[in-house]
Design a protein around this motif. Structure first.
Motif, PDB file in Angstrom:
ATOM      1  N   ILE A 341      25.364 161.583 -55.843  1.00  0.00           N
ATOM      2  CA  ILE A 341      24.147 161.756 -55.056  1.00  0.00           C
ATOM      3  C   ILE A 341      23.840 160.441 -54.357  1.00  0.00           C
ATOM      4  N   SER A 342      23.443 160.531 -53.103  1.00  0.00           N
ATOM      5  CA  SER A 342      23.060 159.374 -52.297  1.00  0.00           C
ATOM      6  C   SER A 342      21.628 159.584 -51.833  1.00  0.00           C
ATOM      7  N   LEU A 343      20.720 158.762 -52.324  1.00  0.00           N
ATOM      8  CA  LEU A 343      19.306 158.852 -51.972  1.00  0.00           C
ATOM      9  C   LEU A 343      18.999 157.913 -50.815  1.00  0.00           C
ATOM     10  N   PHE A 344      18.124 158.359 -49.932  1.00  0.00           N
ATOM     11  CA  PHE A 344      17.645 157.542 -48.823  1.00  0.00           C
ATOM     12  C   PHE A 344      16.131 157.700 -48.753  1.00  0.00           C
ATOM     13  N   GLN A 375      16.891 154.221 -65.222  1.00  0.00           N
ATOM     14  CA  GLN A 375      15.944 153.537 -64.367  1.00  0.00           C
ATOM     15  C   GLN A 375      16.658 152.367 -63.708  1.00  0.00           C
ATOM     16  N   ASN A 376      16.498 152.261 -62.406  1.00  0.00           N
ATOM     17  CA  ASN A 376      17.195 151.221 -61.662  1.00  0.00           C
ATOM     18  C   ASN A 376      16.247 150.623 -60.646  1.00  0.00           C
ATOM     19  N   ILE A 377      16.456 149.346 -60.325  1.00  0.00           N
ATOM     20  CA  ILE A 377      15.651 148.628 -59.340  1.00  0.00           C
ATOM     21  C   ILE A 377      16.568 148.155 -58.229  1.00  0.00           C
ATOM     22  N   THR A 378      16.181 148.411 -56.996  1.00  0.00           N
ATOM     23  CA  THR A 378      16.984 148.013 -55.842  1.00  0.00           C
ATOM     24  C   THR A 378      16.072 147.509 -54.745  1.00  0.00           C
ATOM     25  N   GLU A 379      16.592 146.602 -53.932  1.00  0.00           N
ATOM     26  CA  GLU A 379      15.853 146.096 -52.781  1.00  0.00           C
ATOM     27  C   GLU A 379      16.193 146.846 -51.504  1.00  0.00           C
ATOM     28  N   HIS A 380      17.179 147.754 -51.582  1.00  0.00           N
ATOM     29  CA  HIS A 380      17.606 148.508 -50.412  1.00  0.00           C
ATOM     30  C   HIS A 380      16.837 149.817 -50.314  1.00  0.00           C
ATOM     31  N   THR A 381      16.997 150.469 -49.193  1.00  0.00           N
ATOM     32  CA  THR A 381      16.342 151.771 -48.978  1.00  0.00           C
ATOM     33  C   THR A 381      17.322 152.920 -49.207  1.00  0.00           C
ATOM     34  N   SER A 382      18.308 152.700 -50.052  1.00  0.00           N
ATOM     35  CA  SER A 382      19.253 153.756 -50.421  1.00  0.00           C
ATOM     36  C   SER A 382      19.780 153.461 -51.814  1.00  0.00           C
ATOM     37  N   TRP A 383      20.264 154.506 -52.469  1.00  0.00           N
ATOM     38  CA  TRP A 383      20.763 154.374 -53.844  1.00  0.00           C
ATOM     39  C   TRP A 383      21.772 155.481 -54.085  1.00  0.00           C
TER      40      TRP A 383
END
Length: 849
Positions: A341-344, A375-383
């Motif tokens: 899965i690719s979230l945006f 649970q994950n933390i990212t600085e991008h606008t996708s995961w």
């Protein structure tokens, strides 16, 4: 030192003046030019110009030889003989006009006598809009006015100010374009109600004009200085209460504030009285850059406002984010039990973020138990993550800044295109300018009322970066069936556009490709490999680079023609996406060299051809096309030849087709050396059971040796080879030399294999007891009552046991008689006293080793 410099300076000035005087004298030494009534005249006036020679300055003492010429700006206007010349000139233009008088003594040379400039101008107009101002409490009075039209002459302006107690201030302006003057005086607030009068007068050579008087008081003309040292303070670093502060002059009673977000064009205005350099602001927004300006006035109702202060820009403090993220996703199966899965998600607006977003928190949950899996933390606008396909999943995403986090946005991971009833129909994409595409669609036919919203997503079909291309989307209400997409749309780029119809967790989708602007591709596809397959070739090619496709490719074309051929090439057109980067062609001939190339087409046209590649199909036997018919034919022939009647007819046909040499007379055995060498012991006559066309002489056989033959199946054709028949006729003499060794009774060593001996047994005849028993030599062919005897007969009974003979160990070569035989056994006959050729029929046509 200083005295020396001063003396040199004075000498320089004297020399310059002397040169100027001498130049003037030199210029007009022959005569004078006079202008009447004046060198300065008003527009439309006439003027008289006279030129006269000084004594003894002409060409000769006689005036008839002097020719005076008057020039107006290098244009000859009058010529006259004599010592003087006069002319009246009118309609001169505004500005300066030069007149020159010259003396001509010969036809070619002209001598300059003198010249004059005439200035044409207008009277000055009355100055308009006179106004005076004093900047600040300690400034000076300065006035400005409008001069009116240009006089084209030197004009002086005089400013005069009259105050209380008959005070007068006056100042002259000598500038050509003078429209303002500073009197250099300061008005004090000691008598703020005192009246002052100002007037300006314009003077030139043609006359003068004065402005209307301007009357004012101290409060009217004194303009405060703009406020300075502006700053802002927020209590507890909260935007809920901020105070704007500044510094101002002491006499100021009224202030005006204006402020706005830097991204806006409209101002918020605030008036404050006796502010004393501070004002509280309650409506500022967090984490927003604002621009502030302040103005002042000395009186609440009278006087003028100061200029606006310099802009003060500042960003307000952060607050906790509000609103929720707009999330979309893509799902791809990567195995039997796994999916990626690719979230945006889109950035929050400035008003929603209310600060700098430091990171996003992504939470993965199982729908069934609501258990948090990750649970994950990212600085991008996708995961992107890989999860099992056996469970149902949901994802929640929230944004965080230094003051807190937004409410999480939750979305269930489902198949967005699974519900066929929700599939939108007739999707189209049309260009709406260089950076816009209009997407339209039809609602689902059977579930239009169930649609809760539409989502239009798009992404570049071929990304120039290695990472996955960014996904863009927008949401539309269920009543809209069109959307204008413009975000990240560039000309000459092909986009894959997909329309989703959503109803709860279910959805259906339709897709199409589109571009905002297109033209023919700048290059063609590159063929990288040609592989020969079963009766065809497989052509593989590389995609045209994304920056050279120039829009959406609709078709590929494969061209081919024979090498060095001038004929038109053949082509095959392949719709885009039918076979990704490969296609099969089965119309090429083997062992022919072809030249192949490719092109690509957009809606605007066809690209140039790509690289050329030569190929030649190799000739490979297709065993399936050979074996299958052969098996069928063999099966049919086997079935046909197994029929007795047909077999006999074929035998007759083959006998009739035998060569002539094979139908000749068979040599008489009585004349052979073999028969003479081995005389028969007992004479025996074989009964004849079949008629013959000739009655040959009886052959007496003195002795017959016994050989036990062994017969085998035929391994060769029914017809003898040429060499073997020749051996049959030429081996007669060779057989006399010596007895053959064992296993040497062949066609090449003797005639024993060529002669057939048969005992005819008549059931009605008497049995004759022979004196000896004869074992027949091996044969391939024995006659019957029909003329032939098949070779597959079984053993015939012998009357007595065979007599041992020294030659019985000899084993002749096996000879096959027929294609239908399976085996032959030894034949033993008891013959009479004699064996004659009329009792034996032989055929060479069926002899085969």
């Amino acid at each position: 030192m200083a005295h020396t410099v001063k003396v040199c300076y004075l000498k320089l000035i004297f020399n310059i003046v002397l040169l100027l005087v001498k130049g003037k004298i030199d210029v007009c030494k022959r005569g004078d030019v006079t202008v009447k009534p004046s060198h300065v005249i008003s527009l439309g006036s006439a003027v008289n110009i006279s030129c006269s020679l000084k004594p003894r300055q002409g060409c000769s003492p006689y005036s008839s030889f002097n020719r005076l010429i008057l020039y107006k700006s290098d244009r000859r206007i009058k010529l006259q003989h004599g010592h003087s010349l006069s002319s009246q000139v009118s309609d001169l233009p505004l500005g300066t006009t030069l007149f020159v008088c010259k003396l001509a003594c010969s036809s070619s040379e002209e001598i300059r006598i003198c010249g004059a400039e005439i200035l044409v101008g207008v009277l000055p107009e009355r100055p308009q809009n006179l106004s005076c101002i004093q900047k600040g409490e300690h400034g000076t009075v300065a006035c400005t006015w409008d001069r009116g039209q240009d006089t084209h002459l030197y004009t002086a302006y005089t400013l005069q100010l009259n105050g209380p107690k008959n005070l007068t201030w006056q100042k002259l302006c000598n500038d050509r374009d003078c429209d303002h003057l500073d009197l250099g005086i300061n008005l004090t607030p000691q008598s703020p109600e005192s009246s002052y009068t100002a007037r300006v007068t314009a003077i030139n050579s043609l006359g003068s004009a004065s402005s209307s008087p301007s009357t004012f008081t101290f409060l009217d003309i004194v303009r405060p200085l703009p406020p300075w040292d502006i700053r802002i303070k927020c209590v507890n670093a909260s935007v809920s209460r901020c105070t704007l502060q500044w510094r101002d002059e002491g006499l100021v009673l009224l202030n005006q504030l204006r402020y706005r977000p830097c991204s806006s064009r409209s101002w918020n205005m605030v008036n404050t009285t006796n502010a004393k350099g501070r004002h509280d602001l309650w409506d500022l927004k967090p984490f927003t850059e604002y621009e502030f300006q302040v103005s002042s006035r000395l009186h609440l109702y009278e006087g003028s406002w100061s200029d606006w202060s310099e802009s003060f820009r500042v960003q307000t403090p952060e607050e906790e984010p509000t609103g929720t993220l707009d999330i979309w996703y893509m799902k791809q199966n990567i195995g039997n039990n796994r999916q990626q899965i690719s979230l945006f998600w889109k950035n929050l607006s400035v008003l929603e973020a209310r600060g700098k977003i430091l990171h996003y928190q992504v939470t993965l949950l199982e729908v069934a138990g609501g258990k948090t899996t990750l649970q994950n933390i990212t600085e991008h606008t996708s995961w992107t993550w890989v999860i099992p396909r056996t469970e149902r999943w949901a994802v929640a995403v929230s944004a965080a800044n230094s003051k807190g986090s937004s409410l999480p946005t939750r979305i269930n991971i489902t198949d967005l295109c699974e519900a066929s009833l929700l599939t939108p129909g007739q999707v189209s994409a049309n260009s709406e300018g260089e950076n816009n595409i209009m997407v339209t669609w039809d609602p689902p036919r059977r579930a239009a009322s169930a649609v809760q919203e539409y989502v239009v997503e798009w992404r570049a079909l071929h990304s120039e970066v290695v990472m996955q291309p960014a996904l863009n989307w927008l949401r539309s209400s269920p009543h809209n069936v069109s959307a204008l997409i413009s975000e990240n749309i560039r000309p000459y780029v092909c986009y894959e556009i997909r329309v989703h119809a959503l109803s709860g967790d279910q959805g259906g989708c339709s897709s199409i490709r589109g571009n905002s602007k297109h033209k023919a591709p700048v290059s063609g596809p590159h063929i990288n490999a040609i592989i020969e397959e079963k009766e065809s070739i497989l052509i593989s090619w590389d995609e045209i680079p994304a920056q050279e496709q120039m829009g959406c490719i609709l078709h590929y074309r494969i061209y081919w023609k024979e090498q060095n051929s001038s004929s038109q090439p053949q082509l095959c057109e392949i719709p885009y996406g039918v076979s990704p980067n490969s296609h099969s062609i089965n119309s090429l001939q083997p062992r022919v060299t072809y030249v192949l190339w490719m092109t690509a087409l957009t809606a605007a046209g066809e690209s140039p051809q790509g690289n050329e590649k030569e190929f030649c199909m190799q000739s490979k036997a297709n065993w399936s096309t050979i074996v299958a018919p052969s098996v069928c034919i063999a099966t049919i022939m086997l079935g046909i030849f197994s029929m007795c009647y047909f077999r006999q007819k074929v035998f007759v046909l083959l006998s009739a087709l035998r060569p002539q040499w094979c139908s000749g007379q068979i040599p008489d055995p009585a004349n052979s050396t073999w028969a003479k060498k081995y005389p028969i012991v007992e004479k025996m006559q074989l009964p004849m059971d079949w008629p013959t066309s000739e009655e040959p002489e009886p052959l007496v056989i003195d002795e017959v040796f016994q050989v036990t033959p062994v017969f085998r199946h035929p391994l060769h054709s029914i017809w003898p080879e040429k060499g073997r028949v020749q051996d049959h006729y030429t081996s007669e003499e060779d057989s006399v030399s010596s007895p053959p060794p064992p296993r040497a009774l062949t066609m090449e060593t003797g005639l024993v294999d060529l002669y057939k001996v048969l005992e005819s047994r008549d059931p009605h005849s008497k049995a004759v007891k022979p004196t000896s028993s004869i074992t027949v030599v091996p044969v391939d062919y024995l006659p019957t009552h029909e003329g032939y005897l098949p070779s597959n007969i079984d053993y015939l009974p012998t009357q007595e046991a065979p007599i041992t003979d020294p030659l019985e160990e000899l084993e002749p070569q096996h000879i096959s008689l027929s294609v239908f035989s399976s085996s032959l056994h030894p034949l033993t006959f008891s013959c009479g006293e004699k064996l004659t050729l009329d009792q034996l029929k032989m055929g060479c046509g069926s002899l085969m080793l």
